[in-house]
Write an enzyme that holds these catalytic residues in place. Structure first.
Site, PDB file in Angstrom:
ATOM      1  CE1 TYR A  94      -3.925   2.203   0.658  1.00  0.00           C
ATOM      2  CE2 TYR A  94      -2.644   3.117   2.464  1.00  0.00           C
ATOM      3  CZ  TYR A  94      -3.746   3.177   1.632  1.00  0.00           C
ATOM      4  OH  TYR A  94      -4.654   4.192   1.771  1.00  0.00           O
ATOM      5  CD  GLU A 129       8.039   1.802  -0.599  1.00  0.00           C
ATOM      6  OE1 GLU A 129       7.887   2.879  -1.211  1.00  0.00           O
ATOM      7  OE2 GLU A 129       9.025   1.574   0.124  1.00  0.00           O
ATOM      8  CB  SER A 148     -15.381   0.553  11.224  1.00  0.00           C
ATOM      9  OG  SER A 148     -14.089   0.161  10.847  1.00  0.00           O
ATOM     10  CG  PHE A 193     -12.000   0.598  18.893  1.00  0.00           C
ATOM     11  CD1 PHE A 193     -11.506  -0.696  18.796  1.00  0.00           C
ATOM     12  CD2 PHE A 193     -11.133   1.587  19.359  1.00  0.00           C
ATOM     13  CE1 PHE A 193     -10.184  -1.003  19.134  1.00  0.00           C
ATOM     14  CE2 PHE A 193      -9.814   1.290  19.702  1.00  0.00           C
ATOM     15  CZ  PHE A 193      -9.341  -0.004  19.587  1.00  0.00           C
ATOM     16  N   GLY A 238      -1.406   0.520  23.297  1.00  0.00           N
ATOM     17  CA  GLY A 238      -2.377   1.565  22.977  1.00  0.00           C
ATOM     18  C   GLY A 238      -1.802   2.968  23.006  1.00  0.00           C
ATOM     19  CD  GLN A 272      -1.189   1.673  18.936  1.00  0.00           C
ATOM     20  OE1 GLN A 272      -0.812   1.691  20.089  1.00  0.00           O
ATOM     21  NE2 GLN A 272      -1.864   0.640  18.441  1.00  0.00           N
ATOM     22  N   PRO A 274       2.613   2.251  12.430  1.00  0.00           N
ATOM     23  CG  PRO A 274       2.136   3.638  10.631  1.00  0.00           C
ATOM     24  CD  PRO A 274       1.738   2.338  11.256  1.00  0.00           C
TER      25      PRO A 274
HETATM   26  P1  NAD Z   1     -12.695   1.886   0.306  1.00  0.00           P
HETATM   27  O1  NAD Z   1     -12.062   0.544   0.333  1.00  0.00           O
HETATM   28  O2  NAD Z   1     -13.993   2.079   0.980  1.00  0.00           O
HETATM   29  O3  NAD Z   1     -12.836   2.407  -1.178  1.00  0.00           O
HETATM   30  C1  NAD Z   1     -12.003   2.002  -2.229  1.00  0.00           C
HETATM   31  C2  NAD Z   1     -12.876   1.702  -3.426  1.00  0.00           C
HETATM   32  O4  NAD Z   1     -12.036   1.339  -4.540  1.00  0.00           O
HETATM   33  C3  NAD Z   1     -13.829   0.525  -3.194  1.00  0.00           C
HETATM   34  O5  NAD Z   1     -15.123   0.880  -3.590  1.00  0.00           O
HETATM   35  C4  NAD Z   1     -13.246  -0.580  -4.047  1.00  0.00           C
HETATM   36  O6  NAD Z   1     -14.206  -1.505  -4.475  1.00  0.00           O
HETATM   37  C5  NAD Z   1     -12.620   0.210  -5.187  1.00  0.00           C
HETATM   38  N1  NAD Z   1     -11.558  -0.495  -5.890  1.00  0.00           N
HETATM   39  C6  NAD Z   1     -10.535  -1.207  -5.354  1.00  0.00           C
HETATM   40  N2  NAD Z   1      -9.766  -1.701  -6.317  1.00  0.00           N
HETATM   41  C7  NAD Z   1     -10.311  -1.290  -7.502  1.00  0.00           C
HETATM   42  C8  NAD Z   1      -9.974  -1.491  -8.864  1.00  0.00           C
HETATM   43  N3  NAD Z   1      -8.910  -2.212  -9.218  1.00  0.00           N
HETATM   44  N4  NAD Z   1     -10.748  -0.921  -9.807  1.00  0.00           N
HETATM   45  C9  NAD Z   1     -11.835  -0.200  -9.469  1.00  0.00           C
HETATM   46  N5  NAD Z   1     -12.211   0.016  -8.203  1.00  0.00           N
HETATM   47  C10 NAD Z   1     -11.454  -0.534  -7.231  1.00  0.00           C
HETATM   48  O7  NAD Z   1     -11.596   2.897   0.905  1.00  0.00           O
HETATM   49  P2  NAD Z   1     -11.719   4.431   1.256  1.00  0.00           P
HETATM   50  O8  NAD Z   1     -11.458   4.588   2.691  1.00  0.00           O
HETATM   51  O9  NAD Z   1     -12.952   5.005   0.683  1.00  0.00           O
HETATM   52  O10 NAD Z   1     -10.459   5.024   0.484  1.00  0.00           O
HETATM   53  C11 NAD Z   1     -10.591   5.642  -0.782  1.00  0.00           C
HETATM   54  C12 NAD Z   1      -9.228   6.157  -1.229  1.00  0.00           C
HETATM   55  O11 NAD Z   1      -8.734   7.105  -0.281  1.00  0.00           O
HETATM   56  C13 NAD Z   1      -8.168   5.065  -1.348  1.00  0.00           C
HETATM   57  O12 NAD Z   1      -7.374   5.330  -2.469  1.00  0.00           O
HETATM   58  C14 NAD Z   1      -7.360   5.214  -0.095  1.00  0.00           C
HETATM   59  O13 NAD Z   1      -6.047   4.796  -0.272  1.00  0.00           O
HETATM   60  C15 NAD Z   1      -7.446   6.720   0.151  1.00  0.00           C
HETATM   61  N6  NAD Z   1      -7.272   7.038   1.576  1.00  0.00           N
HETATM   62  C16 NAD Z   1      -8.277   6.778   2.478  1.00  0.00           C
HETATM   63  C17 NAD Z   1      -8.079   7.053   3.826  1.00  0.00           C
HETATM   64  C18 NAD Z   1      -9.133   6.805   4.849  1.00  0.00           C
HETATM   65  O14 NAD Z   1      -8.879   7.011   6.055  1.00  0.00           O
HETATM   66  N7  NAD Z   1     -10.321   6.404   4.498  1.00  0.00           N
HETATM   67  C19 NAD Z   1      -6.851   7.587   4.254  1.00  0.00           C
HETATM   68  C20 NAD Z   1      -5.853   7.806   3.311  1.00  0.00           C
HETATM   69  C21 NAD Z   1      -6.079   7.549   1.966  1.00  0.00           C
HETATM   70  N1  UDP Z   2      -5.987  -0.850  16.023  1.00  0.00           N
HETATM   71  C1  UDP Z   2      -6.327  -1.434  17.237  1.00  0.00           C
HETATM   72  N2  UDP Z   2      -7.388  -2.295  17.276  1.00  0.00           N
HETATM   73  C2  UDP Z   2      -8.132  -2.595  16.181  1.00  0.00           C
HETATM   74  C3  UDP Z   2      -7.785  -1.995  14.945  1.00  0.00           C
HETATM   75  C4  UDP Z   2      -6.706  -1.132  14.895  1.00  0.00           C
HETATM   76  O1  UDP Z   2      -5.695  -1.192  18.253  1.00  0.00           O
HETATM   77  O2  UDP Z   2      -9.103  -3.372  16.304  1.00  0.00           O
HETATM   78  C5  UDP Z   2      -4.869   0.095  15.975  1.00  0.00           C
HETATM   79  C6  UDP Z   2      -3.824  -0.206  14.905  1.00  0.00           C
HETATM   80  O3  UDP Z   2      -2.836  -1.083  15.392  1.00  0.00           O
HETATM   81  C7  UDP Z   2      -3.274   1.167  14.605  1.00  0.00           C
HETATM   82  C8  UDP Z   2      -4.479   2.090  14.810  1.00  0.00           C
HETATM   83  O4  UDP Z   2      -5.407   1.357  15.585  1.00  0.00           O
HETATM   84  O5  UDP Z   2      -2.274   1.511  15.524  1.00  0.00           O
HETATM   85  C9  UDP Z   2      -5.149   2.538  13.532  1.00  0.00           C
HETATM   86  O6  UDP Z   2      -5.417   1.390  12.743  1.00  0.00           O
HETATM   87  P1  UDP Z   2      -6.207   1.466  11.355  1.00  0.00           P
HETATM   88  O7  UDP Z   2      -6.103   0.123  10.715  1.00  0.00           O
HETATM   89  O8  UDP Z   2      -7.548   2.034  11.576  1.00  0.00           O
HETATM   90  O9  UDP Z   2      -5.417   2.558  10.510  1.00  0.00           O
HETATM   91  P2  UDP Z   2      -3.877   2.712  10.061  1.00  0.00           P
HETATM   92  O10 UDP Z   2      -3.012   1.836  10.923  1.00  0.00           O
HETATM   93  O11 UDP Z   2      -3.865   2.296   8.630  1.00  0.00           O
HETATM   94  O12 UDP Z   2      -3.623   4.134  10.292  1.00  0.00           O
END
Ligand code: NAD
Ligand code: UDP
Length: 329
Positions: free
Chosen positions: A147, A149, A191, A193, A209, A211, A276
């Site tokens: 993810y 990279e 989601s 929690f 906890g 982080q 992280p």
């Molecule tokens: P999500 O998984 O709900 O949405 C991703 C969508 O992309 C899904 O609907 C999935 O079906 C679609 N998808 C996956 N692979 C595909 C493909 N090959 N072709 C077409 N569609 C495809 O995730 P999200 O939280 O809505 O994230 C959306 C974007 O925002 C992502 O690129 C994610 O990396 C970025 N992002 C989200 C967060 C966050 O906290 N939600 C944080 C940082 C970056």
């Molecule tokens: N985490 C946790 N319990 C869970 C899910 C996640 O303690 O049931 C921690 C996880 O280890 C990380 C933080 O919550 O430190 C955020 O995780 P998440 O997967 O939501 O996002 P990301 O790590 O991608 O920022």
């Protein structure tokens, strides 16, 4: 005659994508939602299907796409660790081949294109808070690398298309966002929690906890993306989009228990590899360039999220979520 702005949203059936589609429809755009439904769902876009300005196309963006549009938001990519580690090769592929295909499309139709990048490009950051100038600390061979990279390479491609072809590109580095329509089994901390708290099941905190993360409500994030897209061509980003309120995961668990009125207890499990330790955006650039800052308090945003999951749990028979939400460690 004023032509309606035709906007392509890849990943439009996902959590952020569906909120973005709704926002664009409200603004009068014609929206083409492209999604392969890997982690998104038709439930997320159901209410939009009757809108004549909305169209949904099942398509995997690792394959070329030929459509005529005026703007491209590239959001397609699984985003939670449990989802992006399920098929890591596909995750890199969607970030890299997907970006190439969407950049090619945007170049052909001369449309501005926005990349949904991520705070994960900073890896386990040694700089705090993270500014856009920080180059990051990513383990290139760990389980999160597909993810992290992939997204870093996508940023490279965006800037090379800009340098080589003069394209209007926009890069948003999105920090942890939460809200209604997060997918129930995605293992993301908010989601997971909330659902465990509503069910009175233990909340599983990874590690001790300590982080931290900084959580932004979805409407604020979407507002930042739309503002960035509508900047002049000279503005490319990267721009951090996130909330500066930093909390430990232990604090988050206690807050969610309190706000749901749950009797759940907190248990601990091993910290996943390369998790992280600290994450907080510096959003000075977003403020200066976009005039953007989040406006939703955590208490308000989390109440809306709790209501969403409460209704979902009452409406459907949903299988139990594994206490340890990680697919691959
Ligand atoms: P999500 O998984 O709900 O949405 C991703 C969508 O992309 C899904 O609907 C999935 O079906 C679609 N998808 C996956 N692979 C595909 C493909 N090959 N072709 C077409 N569609 C495809 O995730 P999200 O939280 O809505 O994230 C959306 C974007 O925002 C992502 O690129 C994610 O990396 C970025 N992002 C989200 C967060 C966050 O906290 N939600 C944080 C940082 C970056
Ligand atoms: N985490 C946790 N319990 C869970 C899910 C996640 O303690 O049931 C921690 C996880 O280890 C990380 C933080 O919550 O430190 C955020 O995780 P998440 O997967 O939501 O996002 P990301 O790590 O991608 O920022």
């Amino acid at each position: 005659m004023n032509r309606t702005n035709r906007v392509l949203v890849t990943g439009g059936a996902g959590f952020l994508g569906s909120h973005l589609c709704e926002r664009l429809l409200r603004e009068g755009c014609a929206v083409l939602c492209v999604d392969n439904y890997f982690t998104g769902s038709r439930d997320n876009i159901g209410p939009m299907l009757s809108n004549p300005r909305f169209e949904a196309l099942r398509h995997d963006i690792t394959f070329p796409l030929y459509v005529e549009v005026d703007q491209v938001y590239n959001l397609a990519c699984p985003a939670s660790p449990i989802h992006y580690q399920f098929d890591p090769v596909q995750t890199t592929k969607v970030s890299v081949h997907g970006a190439l295909n969407m950049l090619g499309l945007a170049k052909r139709v001369r449309a501005p294109i926005l990349q949904a990048s991520t705070s994960e490009v900073y890896g386990d950051p040694q700089a705090h808070p993270q500014t856009e100038d920080y180059w990051g600390n990513v383990n290139p061979i760990g389980p999160r690398a597909c993810y992290d990279e992939g997204k870093r390479c996508a940023e490279t491609l965006f800037f090379d298309y800009r340098r080589q072809h003069g394209m209007p590109i926009k890069i948003a580095r999105i920090f942890n966002t939460y809200g209604p329509r997060m997918s129930i089994g995605d293992g993301r901390v908010v989601s997971t929690f909330v659902v465990h708290a509503l069910r009175g099941e233990p909340l599983t905190v990874y590690g001790n906890g300590d982080q931290t993360r900084s959580f932004c409500y979805v409407d604020d994030t979407i507002d930042g993306l739309v503002k960035l897209m509508n900047t002049p061509h000279e503005i490319t980003g990267p721009i951090n989009i996130g909330n500066t309120r930093e909390v430990t995961i232990g604090e988050l668990a206690s807050m969610i228990i309190r706000l749901t009125g749950s009797k759940s207890r907190i248990i601990h499990k091993e910290l996943p590899i390369d998790d992280p330790m600290r994450r907080q955006p510096d959003i000075t650039r977003a403020g200066d360039i976009l005039g953007w800052a989040p406006s939703t308090s955590f208490e308000t945003g989390i109440q809306k999220t709790i209501r969403f999951f409460d209704r979902l749990l009452q409406s459907k028979r949903i299988p139990p979520i594994p206490a340890s939400a990680r697919a691959v460690q």
